[in-house]
Design a protein around this motif. Structure first.
Motif, PDB file in Angstrom:
ATOM      1  N   GLY A 123       0.804  -1.221   0.000  1.00 59.47           N
ATOM      2  CA  GLY A 123       0.000   0.000   0.000  1.00 59.47           C
ATOM      3  C   GLY A 123       0.834   1.267   0.000  1.00 59.47           C
ATOM      4  N   LEU A 124       2.132   1.125   0.239  1.00 57.29           N
ATOM      5  CA  LEU A 124       2.982   2.311   0.313  1.00 57.29           C
ATOM      6  C   LEU A 124       3.482   2.700  -1.079  1.00 57.29           C
ATOM      7  CD1 LEU A 124       5.162   1.518   3.436  1.00 57.29           C
ATOM      8  CD2 LEU A 124       3.357   3.214   3.271  1.00 57.29           C
ATOM      9  N   GLY A 125       4.273   3.749  -1.140  1.00 53.31           N
ATOM     10  CA  GLY A 125       4.840   4.180  -2.415  1.00 53.31           C
ATOM     11  C   GLY A 125       4.644   5.661  -2.616  1.00 53.31           C
ATOM     12  N   GLY A 126       5.624   6.287  -3.272  1.00 57.25           N
ATOM     13  CA  GLY A 126       5.500   7.700  -3.586  1.00 57.25           C
ATOM     14  C   GLY A 126       5.638   8.636  -2.415  1.00 57.25           C
ATOM     15  N   LEU A 127       6.219   8.171  -1.316  1.00 62.05           N
ATOM     16  CA  LEU A 127       6.349   9.039  -0.148  1.00 62.05           C
ATOM     17  C   LEU A 127       7.615   9.895  -0.204  1.00 62.05           C
ATOM     18  CD1 LEU A 127       5.204   6.609   2.666  1.00 62.05           C
ATOM     19  CD2 LEU A 127       4.081   8.721   2.006  1.00 62.05           C
ATOM     20  N   HIS A 165      12.400   1.327  -2.815  1.00 63.56           N
ATOM     21  CA  HIS A 165      11.585   1.596  -4.004  1.00 63.56           C
ATOM     22  C   HIS A 165      10.102   1.522  -3.656  1.00 63.56           C
ATOM     23  CE1 HIS A 165       9.649   0.712  -7.866  1.00 63.56           C
ATOM     24  NE2 HIS A 165      10.552   1.538  -8.340  1.00 63.56           N
ATOM     25  N   GLY A 166       9.726   0.476  -2.928  1.00 64.49           N
ATOM     26  CA  GLY A 166       8.313   0.273  -2.612  1.00 64.49           C
ATOM     27  C   GLY A 166       7.764   1.336  -1.680  1.00 64.49           C
ATOM     28  N   THR A 167       8.628   1.973  -0.892  1.00 60.94           N
ATOM     29  CA  THR A 167       8.138   2.936   0.085  1.00 60.94           C
ATOM     30  C   THR A 167       8.149   4.354  -0.450  1.00 60.94           C
ATOM     31  OG1 THR A 167       9.196   1.525   1.701  1.00 60.94           O
ATOM     32  CG2 THR A 167       8.352   3.617   2.480  1.00 60.94           C
ATOM     33  N   PHE A 168       9.265   4.743  -1.036  1.00 59.01           N
ATOM     34  CA  PHE A 168       9.448   6.164  -1.334  1.00 59.01           C
ATOM     35  C   PHE A 168       9.271   6.512  -2.808  1.00 59.01           C
ATOM     36  CE2 PHE A 168      11.865   5.476   2.583  1.00 59.01           C
ATOM     37  CZ  PHE A 168      11.241   6.416   3.381  1.00 59.01           C
ATOM     38  N   LEU A 169       9.537   5.566  -3.702  1.00 56.60           N
ATOM     39  CA  LEU A 169       9.397   5.875  -5.122  1.00 56.60           C
ATOM     40  C   LEU A 169       8.036   5.384  -5.602  1.00 56.60           C
ATOM     41  CD1 LEU A 169      12.980   4.846  -6.227  1.00 56.60           C
ATOM     42  CD2 LEU A 169      12.176   7.036  -5.380  1.00 56.60           C
ATOM     43  N   GLY A 170       7.765   5.567  -6.853  1.00 58.98           N
ATOM     44  CA  GLY A 170       6.485   5.137  -7.380  1.00 58.98           C
ATOM     45  C   GLY A 170       5.916   6.234  -8.248  1.00 58.98           C
TER      46      GLY A 170
END
Lengths: 115, 508
Positions: free
Chosen positions: B375-379, B443-448
């Motif tokens: 559910g994370l990403g793009g942070l 990648h899964g947490t901050f990028l996206g």
């Protein structure tokens, strides 16, 4: 006969482990841990037993009396009992909280955390 | 400063029990009190380290004597409880102080009042006192007591979020493992007492001849401590505990696990360093360490929960430390000392990098409410500082060259290769896999594709993370300084310094 307390303490430890392996009820697991604890405590007390020994208070000792009991094992056991009390209380508190969330005490059904 | 070793243990205990009373009066008074206690502990711990490393001899502090410098023995028999701080104890004290101070600073801002902030801070101080006692004590039974203090405080912290369903389950599991491990240690203490009638580590160490009872005691001690350290196959509790504990506690939990590694070192090299110094023990620990590294990294690959992913990373680092201890026990001296330096240096590196990752995961959880990688990403845009810190910690954890993890892992690879190329190869391979794991997590947490909005973290939390990030950079850029001043003496204290340790306690 002198080894009887050690045999008894090892039996307690074995019974406790058996409970841990074969039971699935959380309360019974906690009981298993407590039984192991009691076995270990009995082992410690037995270590400190001196046949015919007296308390290590010099004013009470008859002249020339050598068989005094070193109080260290008793002190160890008392400390271990107090620690065991804290551990058991904490375990039971967790069980109560788990029961409130899940409505069951079966360890097989409470497996959210896996892998 | 004569009483610094005992004050470093007593002050956090007092701080822990007085904090709830002060909180009844005023919340700000409690925060100031907790900070003051933390500061005092740091001052005492650093004073101990400065004196021990300055004089080069262990600091023996006798409890219950007319003066703390009084002789421990009377007629050659130790009659009092002692604290013995050698270079390794001083180093572990610094690691514990660092982790505890960062945890406290973070916890002051991380916890909300309605989440029972007072009790969280109290438990943190209690855990801190337990760890410091564990690394400073020179008495085997005292050691057991501090071990149980850390177990109880740690489990209460793990199950801290009782309003959720998972933390109590993790805490129950952990408590079961910790209690069983503690009981194994207690039986071993009883066996050694029954054999020699003493509990003083230095005195016992002198008397140990290698009898069957002593071997049994060694096995029980190692078994109990490995359970507490979270080595495979007794690692099941670790990911649950680290994954569910509040973030401010995880940093201190990492230090707690390292205290178990410290205890293994103390048992193998000091207590049983005389008659039972067999290479077989070293091979056993080294293989367990290697298995731990590879199993933990493979498990980390398949995690979805960010906290559990980092937790498996933390378990793999414990494996590296065990590998180092094992190699050092195979060859005591020569490349064994290199391994020990690597293992000891890895402790502070691991506390910094894994600690930082856990703190960032906690910040994300606080901001977004979930740490599920799906559910994370793009942070990355809204949590700019956090993403930078995470990247730094992740690369340090994977052992990328300019950062601190590389310096210590390189020493471990190098020395493990001299003992057995296979163990070294597995360790290197696991490190590469770990890089894949942390890059995926980043990648899964901050990028996206879509940037996501998140409220910024409080300043105090960022400062706590910044301290660890700075530490990673400093340790990575100047490893020689730390290896020479802190780690080298600590490794020496274990191997060549055993005689000095015994002499400092028993005299002569």
């Amino acid at each position: 006969m002198g080894n009887l307390p050690f045999v008894a303490s090892m039996m307690l430890v074995a019974i406790g482990f058996l409970a841990l392996i074969t039971r699935r009820n959380l309360i019974k697991l906690a009981i298993g841990i407590t039984v192991i604890e009691m076995g270990v405590n009995l082992f410690l007390v037995s270590l400190g037993y001196v046949r015919g020994g007296i308390a290590p208070v010099y004013t009470y000792a008859p002249p020339g009396f050598k068989q005094m009991v070193l109080p260290t094992p008793q002190a160890l056991t008392l400390t271990a009992i107090v620690i065991g009390l804290a551990t058991t209380a904490l375990l039971l508190a967790f069980i109560v909280v788990i029961y409130r969330h899940r409505g069951t005490l079966d360890a097989g059904k409470i497996r959210e955390l896996r892998g | 400063m004569v009483h610094a070793p005992i004050l470093a243990i007593a002050v956090p205990l007092l701080g822990a029990f007085a904090a709830p009373l002060l909180a009844k009066l005023d919340k700000r008074a409690r925060d100031a009190w907790v900070l003051a206690a933390g500061l005092a502990v740091a001052v005492f711990g650093i004073a101990v380290a400065v004196k021990v490393l300055g004089t080069g001899t262990p600091w023996v502090y006798t409890l219950g004597a007319p003066s703390p410098g009084a002789a421990v023995t009377q007629g050659g028999f130790p009659i009092r409880i002692v604290l013995v701080v050698d270079a390794l104890g001083a180093f572990m004290g610094i690691v514990a102080i660092l982790a505890g101070a960062v945890g406290l600073l973070y916890g002051l801002h991380y916890l909300r009042e309605e989440e029972g902030k007072t009790l969280g801070l109290s438990l943190l101080l209690l855990l801190w006192a337990g760890i410091l006692g564990l690394v400073y004590t020179g008495d085997l039974f005292n050691f057991f007591v501090f071990l149980e203090i850390t177990s109880i405080a740690a489990c209460a912290l793990i199950g801290y979020r009782v309003w959720e369903s998972r933390p109590p389950e993790a805490a129950f599991k952990t408590m079961t493992m910790y209690t069983l491990g503690g009981l194994l240690v207690l039986v071993a203490v009883g066996l050694l007492y029954g054999e020699h009638g003493a509990l003083n580590i230095a005195y016992l160490s002198k008397l140990i001849t290698g009898s069957a009872v002593e071997r049994l005691a060694l096995g029980l001690l190692l078994g109990g401590l490995l359970m507490k350290a979270g080595a495979v196959p007794a690692h099941m509790w670790a990911p649950d505990a680290y994954g569910e504990a509040p973030a401010m506690a995880t940093v201190v939990l990492v230090a707690n696990t390292q205290a178990s590694i410290y205890a293994i070192m103390r048992v193998v090299f000091t207590l049983f360093g005389g008659a039972l110094a067999r290479p077989g023990i070293g091979w056993l620990i080294a293989s367990l360490g290697t298995v731990t590294v590879i199993v933990a990294v493979l498990m980390a690959l398949i995690q979805r929960h960010l906290g559990r992913l980092i937790a498996y990373g933390a378990v793999s680092q414990i494996g590296y430390m065990l590998l180092a201890v094992g190699v050092a026990a195979v060859a005591r001296g020569g490349f064994g000392e290199v391994a020990l330096r690597g293992g000891i240096f890895h402790m502070i590196n691991d506390a910094a990098s894994v600690g930082l990752l856990f703190l960032v995961a906690g910040a994300i959880r606080r901001a977004v409410g979930s740490v599920d990688l799906m559910g994370l990403g793009g942070l990355g845009r809204s949590l700019r500082w956090e993403s930078g810190f995470f990247l730094l910690g992740a690369l340090a954890l994977a052992g990328i060259p300019p950062l601190n993890g590389f310096a210590s892992k390189f020493l471990i690879y190098e020395s493990a290769f001299r003992a057995s190329p296979i163990l070294s190869a597995i360790a290197v391979l696991a490190s590469i896999l770990l890089l894949a794991v942390v890059v995926r997590a980043f990648h899964g947490t901050f990028l996206g594709p879509e940037p996501k909005e998140a409220p910024p973290s409080p300043k105090g939390m960022l400062v706590a993370m910044g301290v660890l990030a700075l530490l990673i950079l400093v340790l990575g850029l100047f490893p020689g300084f730390f290896l020479g001043r802190l780690v080298g003496p600590a490794a020496k204290a274990l191997l060549a310094g055993r005689a000095a340790y015994l002499a400092a306690v028993l005299g002569g």
